[in-house]
Scaffold this motif. Structure first.
Motif, PDB file in Angstrom:
ATOM      1  N   ARG A 102      87.670 127.226  37.110  1.00 13.51           N
ATOM      2  CA  ARG A 102      87.528 127.123  35.462  1.00 13.51           C
ATOM      3  C   ARG A 102      88.671 127.435  34.967  1.00 13.51           C
ATOM      4  O   ARG A 102      89.275 127.445  34.266  1.00 13.51           O
ATOM      5  CB  ARG A 102      86.322 126.957  35.379  1.00 13.51           C
ATOM      6  CG  ARG A 102      85.151 125.832  35.242  1.00 13.51           C
ATOM      7  CD  ARG A 102      83.771 126.504  34.734  1.00 13.51           C
ATOM      8  NE  ARG A 102      83.569 127.301  35.041  1.00 13.51           N
ATOM      9  CZ  ARG A 102      82.278 127.562  35.166  1.00 13.51           C
ATOM     10  NH1 ARG A 102      81.978 127.187  34.181  1.00 13.51           N
ATOM     11  NH2 ARG A 102      81.365 128.835  36.023  1.00 13.51           N
ATOM     12  N   ALA A 103      88.940 129.119  35.299  1.00 11.44           N
ATOM     13  CA  ALA A 103      89.113 130.254  35.227  1.00 11.44           C
ATOM     14  C   ALA A 103      91.354 130.267  35.720  1.00 11.44           C
ATOM     15  O   ALA A 103      92.060 131.079  35.514  1.00 11.44           O
ATOM     16  CB  ALA A 103      88.706 131.213  35.466  1.00 11.44           C
ATOM     17  N   THR A 104      91.571 129.096  36.107  1.00  9.20           N
ATOM     18  CA  THR A 104      92.520 128.905  37.341  1.00  9.20           C
ATOM     19  C   THR A 104      94.156 128.548  35.757  1.00  9.20           C
ATOM     20  O   THR A 104      93.662 127.447  35.281  1.00  9.20           O
ATOM     21  CB  THR A 104      92.574 128.134  37.995  1.00  9.20           C
ATOM     22  OG1 THR A 104      91.605 128.155  38.890  1.00  9.20           O
ATOM     23  CG2 THR A 104      94.380 127.780  38.686  1.00  9.20           C
ATOM     24  N   THR A 105      93.770 128.862  36.127  1.00  8.86           N
ATOM     25  CA  THR A 105      96.099 129.125  34.898  1.00  8.86           C
ATOM     26  C   THR A 105      97.214 128.485  35.883  1.00  8.86           C
ATOM     27  O   THR A 105      97.527 128.374  37.070  1.00  8.86           O
ATOM     28  CB  THR A 105      97.006 130.490  34.649  1.00  8.86           C
ATOM     29  OG1 THR A 105      96.783 131.129  35.217  1.00  8.86           O
ATOM     30  CG2 THR A 105      95.216 131.217  33.456  1.00  8.86           C
ATOM     31  N   PHE A 106      97.929 128.057  35.067  1.00  5.52           N
ATOM     32  CA  PHE A 106      99.472 127.408  36.284  1.00  5.52           C
ATOM     33  C   PHE A 106      99.824 128.395  36.372  1.00  5.52           C
ATOM     34  O   PHE A 106      99.803 128.474  37.353  1.00  5.52           O
ATOM     35  CB  PHE A 106     100.033 126.727  34.747  1.00  5.52           C
ATOM     36  CG  PHE A 106      99.632 125.234  33.486  1.00  5.52           C
ATOM     37  CD1 PHE A 106      99.503 124.176  34.359  1.00  5.52           C
ATOM     38  CD2 PHE A 106      99.190 125.725  32.587  1.00  5.52           C
ATOM     39  CE1 PHE A 106      98.891 123.259  33.822  1.00  5.52           C
ATOM     40  CE2 PHE A 106      98.732 124.312  32.010  1.00  5.52           C
ATOM     41  CZ  PHE A 106      98.500 123.554  32.144  1.00  5.52           C
ATOM     42  N   ALA A 107     100.094 129.544  35.747  1.00  5.51           N
ATOM     43  CA  ALA A 107     100.602 130.602  35.884  1.00  5.51           C
ATOM     44  C   ALA A 107      99.914 131.038  37.403  1.00  5.51           C
ATOM     45  O   ALA A 107     100.931 131.155  38.952  1.00  5.51           O
ATOM     46  CB  ALA A 107     100.531 132.225  35.185  1.00  5.51           C
ATOM     47  N   ASP A 108      98.438 130.833  37.891  1.00  4.28           N
ATOM     48  CA  ASP A 108      97.852 131.290  38.847  1.00  4.28           C
ATOM     49  C   ASP A 108      98.792 129.995  40.120  1.00  4.28           C
ATOM     50  O   ASP A 108      98.766 131.158  41.005  1.00  4.28           O
ATOM     51  CB  ASP A 108      96.619 131.029  38.796  1.00  4.28           C
ATOM     52  CG  ASP A 108      95.915 132.228  38.407  1.00  4.28           C
ATOM     53  OD1 ASP A 108      96.028 133.109  38.567  1.00  4.28           O
ATOM     54  OD2 ASP A 108      94.875 131.650  37.316  1.00  4.28           O
ATOM     55  N   LEU A 109      98.740 128.789  39.904  1.00  2.00           N
ATOM     56  CA  LEU A 109      98.900 127.713  40.845  1.00  2.00           C
ATOM     57  C   LEU A 109     100.188 128.666  41.494  1.00  2.00           C
ATOM     58  O   LEU A 109     101.110 128.290  42.439  1.00  2.00           O
ATOM     59  CB  LEU A 109      98.986 126.531  40.411  1.00  2.00           C
ATOM     60  CG  LEU A 109      98.216 125.987  39.955  1.00  2.00           C
ATOM     61  CD1 LEU A 109      97.665 125.017  39.106  1.00  2.00           C
ATOM     62  CD2 LEU A 109      97.235 125.537  41.317  1.00  2.00           C
TER      63      LEU A 109
END
Length: 352
Positions: A102-109
């Motif tokens: 749920r907390a995943t950002t596009f930057a995380d990917l």
């Protein structure tokens, strides 16, 4: 200083050549100062197809260099929607609305901090492959650690599709390939192009992989995925490298928004992230990775390598770009490592 021609001639000959096909280009301030195309593209077990001479037009399986195009495509698609890399993936992909994701950002990917494993073990190519992939869950909480992940980049490709409303290959073509005029780069090349493509591995049970994506996961998912699948020529790849070196512009045209360029050329790992790598991690490229960038790392070089034997290196705001394309995995992935060769070429380029 040793010439590019000498380095690659030595590397592709002798008792243990690093590859049967190699093309490389070095540019300074946008001008090609060295270029090499040599040896033959052997085709072990390729139905009797004779070896073909390698030329500057030979296309290679770019492997993980695909990730740079995926990152650029996703970031530009976000810009078109008024979104940014810090926004949540759950806003566009329902699979991220529950649990750890749920907390995943596009930057995380794009910076490998989304908690996904390095690889996806289910590589069976059938009608249920994408369904099974999309049912997976991350192994760690987003933002906790840096772990290089092909799985995260496959999700990045799916995110690009959801944001742009079109398939990944179409997004990459529209926002990167066409604006740069990259006519020799693309996913899933037509069978008619096989003669211009360097063969890769003899890979059980597939046999010789020639003109099809080498990466087993991308292949299982149909050949168009965010982690691998692009084929391209050295000249095309050099134009993409130059786009990053020149701050997202080509000629008088801006292709990448300024904030996208900054995201792809500066370290984006949070200070609190665990298991930090020995290099900087932008959204897509690595920064100053001395393991293969040689002395250009000290000048702020960015880039990426590909498992098949490919690499892209450029110095944003500087002068140098270096492209090396080989089919290191032909006929087997158990050949010599390319790290030392990449460093030597980068070191010599730094003195031009």
């Amino acid at each position: 200083m040793t010439s590019l021609d000498t380095l690659l001639t030595e590397a592709t000959s002798g008792d243990r050549p690093v590859a049967s096909a190699a093309v490389a280009m070095v540019s300074i301030d946008g001008d090609v100062v060295e270029a090499f195309a040599g040896v033959h593209t052997r085709a072990h077990g390729d139905g009797g197809v004779p070896p073909a001479p390698t030329s500057m037009d030979t296309r290679f399986d770019l492997a993980s260099i695909t990730k740079l195009f995926t990152a650029a495509a996703l970031l530009v698609a976000l810009d078109e929607r008024g979104l940014r890399d810090h926004d949540l993936v759950a806003d566009v992909l329902p699979e991220f609305r529950d649990g750890r994701a749920r907390a995943t950002t596009f930057a995380d990917l794009l910076r490998h901090t989304a908690g996904w494993p390095a690889e996806w073990p289910d590589r069976v190519r059938d009608d249920g492959a994408w369904r099974r992939f999309r049912s997976a869950q991350p192994e760690a909480t987003p933002g906790d650690r840096h772990r290089y992940s092909c799985v995260g980049y496959i999700w990045a490709g799916l995110a690009a599709e959801a944001v742009a409303g079109e398939r990944l290959d179409a997004v990459v073509r529209r926002v990167i390939l066409d604006p740069l005029g990259l006519q020799e780069t693309g996913f899933a090349p037509e069978a008619a192009l096989r003669g211009s493509i360097a063969a890769t591995e003899v890979q059980p049970p597939r046999g010789l992989v020639h003109g099809k994506v080498h990466d087993e996961t991308a292949w299982a998912l149909g050949g168009i995925a965010g982690n691998a699948g692009l084929f391209g020529s050295a000249a095309d790849l050099l134009r993409f490298a130059e786009l990053l070196r020149r701050g997202g512009t080509t000629g008088s045209r801006r292709v990448l928004p300024e904030w996208v360029v900054e995201a792809m050329t500066t370290d984006r790992l949070p200070s609190a992230v665990g298991e930090r790598p020995p290099y900087g991690q932008a959204l897509g490229p690595r920064i100053a990775d001395t393991a293969w960038m040689g002395s250009l790392a000290a000048r702020g070089a960015i880039g990426h390598t590909g498992f098949t034997g490919t690499s892209l290196l450029t110095v944003p705001g500087g002068a140098h770009s270096v492209i090396i394309l080989t089919n290191r995995v032909h006929p087997s992935r158990h050949g010599p490592d390319l790290g030392a060769l990449r460093r030597r070429i980068a070191d010599d380029a730094a003195h031009l």
